[in-house]
Enzyme design. Structure first.
Site, mmCIF file in Angstrom:
data_model
loop_
_atom_site.group_PDB
_atom_site.id
_atom_site.type_symbol
_atom_site.label_atom_id
_atom_site.label_comp_id
_atom_site.label_asym_id
_atom_site.label_seq_id
_atom_site.Cartn_x
_atom_site.Cartn_y
_atom_site.Cartn_z
ATOM 1 C CD GLN A 46 -2.621 -1.316 2.592
ATOM 2 O OE1 GLN A 46 -2.426 -0.538 3.515
ATOM 3 N NE2 GLN A 46 -3.458 -2.333 2.685
ATOM 4 C CG HIS B 120 -3.011 -0.292 7.799
ATOM 5 N ND1 HIS B 120 -3.776 -0.639 8.890
ATOM 6 C CD2 HIS B 120 -3.574 -0.914 6.732
ATOM 7 C CE1 HIS B 120 -4.766 -1.444 8.489
ATOM 8 N NE2 HIS B 120 -4.651 -1.620 7.195
ATOM 9 C CE1 TYR C 22 -12.763 11.350 17.065
ATOM 10 C CE2 TYR C 22 -10.527 11.949 17.663
ATOM 11 C CZ TYR C 22 -11.845 12.304 17.420
ATOM 12 O OH TYR C 22 -12.233 13.619 17.563
ATOM 13 C CE1 TYR D 243 -10.254 -6.676 6.376
ATOM 14 C CE2 TYR D 243 -8.292 -6.554 7.742
ATOM 15 C CZ TYR D 243 -9.170 -5.958 6.865
ATOM 16 O OH TYR D 243 -8.993 -4.656 6.486
HETATM 17 CA CA LIG Z 1 -12.888 4.644 16.223
#
Ligand SMILES: [Ca+2]
Ligand SMILES: [Ca+2]
Length: 408
Positions: free
Chosen positions: A120, A184, A289, A300
């Site tokens: 990625q 990521h 968060y 997954y």
């Molecule tokens: Ca979150």
């Protein structure tokens, strides 16, 4: 067409409508029902407030159509509008190009540092300096090859008058720690009205790295805020805290590839979940968060994440989430004239689900969702709004495209 199986809690009618105006695909939900009709992966998870997921479907009545402006791009990632109406476009293997509004693709811009293009990684986002008209400065993010692996970095440089090269290149941010992986990296870029630069990052995905999203001594899984020259703003939330990296704005993110900052300075980010749990967050200073302690969705391989916990003390709830995942890429706040009804909406690109999610925002919550560009049939990576209000996207394909969506 196989009938869709609906969760018992969704009392929706699924219309087997033909593909109609605005590229709405067959099988879209009934008017007013959510556009998402598949069952959730987190079958026993409930949203923290009404409308946090599966907002009512809305529909744009203005006829619109898309035009493929350019093709042959190799996994383009970032899209930025130049003042003359041309586009800066990154390609993940490490190329930055200028593409005219008519589709003429220039040779790669020279002078950029090497990227680690595996997985990625590669050359990722690009933005113009708020002072571009005066100094022609541009900023880009990339997976930088480092001793022992790689990590996300941000560099800036001056675009030559002929657009052929960048000079005076400086690396202004280097995420730490270095890790030998290919997933990521984040990393979207946007300037806030106060001139600071926001950078979104990922947590590198692998099990040993994932907990670093909660570690203030690591940049992984954080939103970053720096000054345009790479120095740390003195009013950042963790400045002066022992053991905390001062560039950190917020923590607890998984992999954030979309970022949009409103004129009032509100920072919106969108991040990838696992199977379910893609999130839109109103990304505020110093807040957590949740990832990987608190999240919607499942692993997954199907097992719960931290026993399936979706709420916790000190953990911010997402403004909105998707389960199943749409795989969100870039994001823009719509402020154009072409679609006046969209002003203040978030446009979120979907990779896996191959559309733009238009999210209607009221009081920092999502009150409506529409899927645009479903008839394109490609993984949509980034989105930007042109001066006339048309919506431009790039597609994450071997034969990636630059596409314009406009009112007819
Ligand atoms: Ca979150
Ligand atoms: Ca972007």
């Amino acid at each position: 067409m196989r009938p869709l199986v609906l969760a018992a809690s969704t009392s929706l009618l699924v219309l087997a409508a033909a593909c109609g105006a605005n590229g709405q695909a067959a099988g879209t939900a009934a008017p007013g029902g959510p556009v998402e009709t598949r069952p959730a992966n987190g079958a026993n998870q409930t949203p923290a407030f009404a409308g946090q997921t599966r907002a009512p479907g809305v529909r744009t009545e203005v006829p619109m159509a898309h035009t493929v402006i350019a093709s042959g791009l190799v996994h383009p990632w970032g899209l930025a509008l130049l003042p003359d109406g041309r586009w800066l476009v990154t390609e993940r293997p490490g190329r930055l190009r200028i593409i005219s509004a008519g589709g003429q693709i220039a040779e790669p811009i020279t002078g950029l540092p090497a990227v680690d293009g595996r997985g990625q990684g590669g050359l990722l986002d690009v933005v113009l300096s708020p002072t571009f008209a005066a100094d022609r400065m541009i900023y880009w993010s990339y997976a930088e090859p480092r001793e022992g692996g790689n990590a996300t970095s941000v560099a800036r440089g001056i675009l030559s008058a002929d657009g052929a090269s960048v000079g005076s290149v400086q690396v202004i941010f280097r995420a730490l720690p270095v890790y030998d992986g290919d997933k990521h990296f984040g990393s979207s870029l946007a300037f806030a009205p106060d001139g600071t630069l926001f950078i979104t990052l990922g947590e590198r995905s692998d099990a040993p790295m994932r907990p670093q999203a909660q570690d203030l001594g690591s940049h992984m899984g954080k939103t970053i805020r720096i000054n345009a020259d790479g120095t740390v703003p003195s009013d950042n939330p963790f400045v002066g805290r022992a053991g905390a990296l001062p560039e950190i704005w917020s923590l607890g993110h998984r992999n954030v590839q979309g970022l949009a900052i409103a004129a009032d300075g509100a920072v919106w980010t969108v991040e990838h979940g696992t199977r379910g749990g893609d999130e839109v967050n109103l990304d505020r200073a110093g807040l957590n968060y949740g990832w990987p302690d608190v999240t919607y969705g499942i692993e997954y391989r199907g097992s719960p994440i931290n026993a399936g916990l979706t709420a916790g003390e000190g953990s911010e709830q997402p403004a909105y989430y998707w389960d199943p995942s749409i795989a969100p890429g870039g994001m823009a706040l719509y402020d154009g004239a072409m679609f006046p009804a969209w002003r203040g909406n978030l446009l979120v690109t979907a990779l896996k689900d191959k559309h733009i999610a238009r999210l209607v925002i009221e009081n920092d919550r999502v009150v409506g969702e529409e899927r645009l560009l479903t008839d394109l049939g490609e993984r949509i990576r980034d989105v930007a709004v042109a001066a006339d209000g048309a919506v431009w996207v790039i597609t994450d394909e071997d034969n990636g495209k630059l596409v314009r969506l406009a009112a007819e």
